[in-house]
Design a protein around this motif. Structure first.
Motif, PDB file in Angstrom:
ATOM      1  N   UNK A  36       0.906  -1.179   0.051  1.00 39.14           N
ATOM      2  CA  UNK A  36       0.041  -0.025   0.199  1.00 39.14           C
ATOM      3  C   UNK A  36       0.872   1.327   0.109  1.00 39.14           C
ATOM      4  N   UNK A  37       1.773   1.214   0.898  1.00 39.41           N
ATOM      5  CA  UNK A  37       2.883   2.472   0.787  1.00 39.41           C
ATOM      6  C   UNK A  37       3.464   2.573  -0.542  1.00 39.41           C
ATOM      7  N   UNK A  38       4.063   1.576  -1.275  1.00 39.66           N
ATOM      8  CA  UNK A  38       4.628   1.640  -2.282  1.00 39.66           C
ATOM      9  C   UNK A  38       3.573   2.308  -3.440  1.00 39.66           C
ATOM     10  N   UNK A  39       2.358   1.768  -3.334  1.00 34.44           N
ATOM     11  CA  UNK A  39       1.274   1.919  -4.310  1.00 34.44           C
ATOM     12  C   UNK A  39       0.825   3.510  -4.221  1.00 34.44           C
ATOM     13  N   UNK A  81       3.969  12.011   1.430  1.00 34.15           N
ATOM     14  CA  UNK A  81       4.533  11.540   2.898  1.00 34.15           C
ATOM     15  C   UNK A  81       3.654  11.442   3.990  1.00 34.15           C
ATOM     16  N   UNK A  82       2.980  12.414   3.829  1.00 36.35           N
ATOM     17  CA  UNK A  82       1.798  12.619   4.998  1.00 36.35           C
ATOM     18  C   UNK A  82       0.816  11.669   5.044  1.00 36.35           C
ATOM     19  N   UNK A  83       0.275  11.462   3.724  1.00 36.03           N
ATOM     20  CA  UNK A  83      -0.523  10.282   3.538  1.00 36.03           C
ATOM     21  C   UNK A  83      -0.129   9.051   3.824  1.00 36.03           C
ATOM     22  N   UNK A  84       0.802   8.883   3.423  1.00 31.85           N
ATOM     23  CA  UNK A  84       1.622   7.484   3.585  1.00 31.85           C
ATOM     24  C   UNK A  84       1.789   7.402   5.114  1.00 31.85           C
ATOM     25  N   UNK A  85       2.147   8.148   6.002  1.00 29.11           N
ATOM     26  CA  UNK A  85       2.243   8.160   7.363  1.00 29.11           C
ATOM     27  C   UNK A  85       0.905   8.016   8.004  1.00 29.11           C
ATOM     28  N   UNK A  86       0.173   8.690   7.593  1.00 29.51           N
ATOM     29  CA  UNK A  86      -1.303   8.656   8.309  1.00 29.51           C
ATOM     30  C   UNK A  86      -1.978   7.198   7.951  1.00 29.51           C
TER      31      UNK A  86
END
Lengths: 217, 274
Positions: A36-39, A81-86
């Motif tokens: 998911x992070x990669x996508x 980055x923020x979306x991935x972190x959240x």
């Protein structure tokens, strides 16, 4: 689909024990976290690329009105980055997502080439740092705003060194402040609402970020 | 790289490494050796402020690309025509933004009303422009002669990046065309329904924000299916993994790195002071 998948996880534990109300956190990345992070990174990279084309159009008038104010559009490259972190809520997620997004937009072809990846690295580090300061335990909107702002400040410093050396201090301050504000608003607050929006579609059923929102209903 | 005959026959779609003979040597190097040679020089170039250093590094890199890379006609035109135009245009526009107090005021290139464009400002712009274009060309050297899959493979094989991360990122990268297509579908769907029409930056921004949620929700659903498929094939269950394609780091890779660094060292040492 979301509901049937829970039993098939090969990794030991899901993020949070769902019904028992007993939070059990694990910082280990499951396969689904990495994918998911990669996508998200890849999808954000496509959006970065589209944003880059749009930016060329509407930054012109702002540059003319007040040099440095074009930084106000910088937030469009900081949200990954923020979306991935959240969403992932694990150490390294913000950095990983932002770097992937930057690398993908560079690979599709921005006018900034490989320098995009260096920018992505620094911007991701900015956001990551804020999530780390809150011990990867606080995902409220103000943390998202701070993370976006930190990403914006990292972007501002990097851009001023690489792209705008020898400019006036008025330009530097205008640019830095506008990138930081843009990061806080676009990458911070809007990302937080975007994650809530995504959670409401039900796509985040396998993540704590998604269960939190759907549990309210 | 390991099975060139197979690649030539087009039997294996995942082995996309091209080989263009010994003269086009850049294609035969390990991706990491190109990165190791170029990255320190890129950092060095970012902090240079003169004209000589980036100019010579630019020329060196262009020469390497012209000899060692198999170029399409478009890449060749970009390199030989686009690059000089880029250098001049960027030099002029950065010259315009240079703080006028800090530059040499002796020569005026042109004057519009009260605004004077000094040679000193143009030279500062030129230094910036050469710095940026040498960065771009160094990136091109790696980019034109390396495939993404090989880069990831060498990161996993030599840098010991966890394969769970490397190969997942690679799988995700293969979705790029899919997301491009999905973005276009969402755009068309919005347009058909008249969502956030209108002109100007605010309407454009609203339109853009409207793409984010559907695109990401679709991407996450897709990723979830992919993760499930990978889990069911026991991806990541073991600490190590056998490789289908080896990307070795050979003596020639060391030679390339050291020779490039030596050439750059000569350029830096011979650069005029000040």
């Amino acid at each position: 689909m979301v509901h049937t998948t829970k039993t098939t996880e090969t990794e030991s534990t899901p993020d949070v024990a769902v019904a028992t109300g007993k939070p059990k956190r694990s910082f280990r990345w499951r396969v689904v976290d990495i994918v998911i992070a990669a996508v998200i990174g890849v999808a954000a990279g496509v959006l970065f690329w589209a944003w880059g084309i749009a930016y060329e159009g509407f930054s012109g008038p702002l540059k003319a009105a007040l040099p440095g104010l074009q930084g106000i559009f910088g937030g469009g490259w900081l949200f990954a980055g923020v979306i991935g972190g959240l969403i992932i809520r694990k150490p390294g997620a913000a950095l990983f997502t932002e770097v992937i997004a930057a690398a993908v937009s560079a690979a599709i072809g921005t006018s900034w080439g490989v320098t995009t990846i260096i920018s992505g690295l620094l911007q991701g580090l900015g956001a990551e740092l804020v999530f780390a300061l809150f011990l990867y335990a606080n995902w409220r909107i103000y943390v998202a705003i701070l993370a976006g702002m930190a990403a914006g400040m990292a972007a501002g410093v990097n851009d001023l060194i690489v792209w705008y050396p020898g400019v006036t201090w008025a330009f530097r301050i205008t640019y830095f402040v506008s990138v930081a504000v843009s990061g806080a608003v676009i990458a911070g607050a809007l990302s937080w609402f975007a994650v809530r929006g995504i959670a409401r579609t039900g796509a985040l059923g396998r993540f704590a970020a998604g269960r939190e929102v759907t549990a309210d209903v | 790289m390991t099975q060139p005959t197979q690649a030539a026959a087009g039997l294996d779609p995942y082995n996309d490494t091209a080989d263009y003979g010994p003269w086009r040597f850049l294609h035969r190097l390990n991706p990491l050796s190109k990165a190791a040679a170029l990255l320190p020089v890129m950092v060095l170039v970012i902090f240079t402020r003169d004209i000589y250093t980036p100019l010579l590094i630019l020329l060196l890199t262009v020469a390497l690309i012209l000899v060692g890379a198999h170029l399409s006609r478009r890449a060749l035109v970009t390199l030989l025509v686009g690059l000089p135009v880029f250098v001049v245009v960027i030099a002029t526009s950065f010259g315009l933004w240079t703080a006028p107090g800090d530059v040499d005021h002796s020569v005026i290139l042109f004057q519009i009303g009260e605004y004077r464009f000094y040679l000193g400002a143009f030279l500062i712009g030129l230094a910036t422009s050469l710095r940026l274009s040498s960065l771009l060309v160094m990136a091109l050297l790696g980019g034109l002669t390396t495939t993404g899959p090989d880069m990831v493979r060498s990161m996993v094989q030599q840098l010991k990046v966890p394969y769970r991360i490397g190969y997942t990122a690679l799988a995700a990268y293969r979705f790029v065309p899919r997301f491009g297509f999905e973005l276009e579908t969402i755009r068309q769907a919005h347009r058909v329904r008249g969502v956030a029409g209108g002109r100007g930056p605010i309407a454009a921004f609203k339109r853009y924000y409207g793409y984010v949620i559907p695109l990401l929700a679709g991407a996450i659903r897709h990723a979830e299916r992919v993760a499930l498929a990978m889990d069911s094939r026991a991806f990541g269950a073991h600490p190590t993994r056998t490789e289908r394609f080896l990307v070795p780091f050979r003596v020639r890779d060391w030679v390339f790195v050291l020779a490039f660094w030596a050439a750059v060292a000569v350029i830096v040492v011979t650069s005029p002071p000040g």
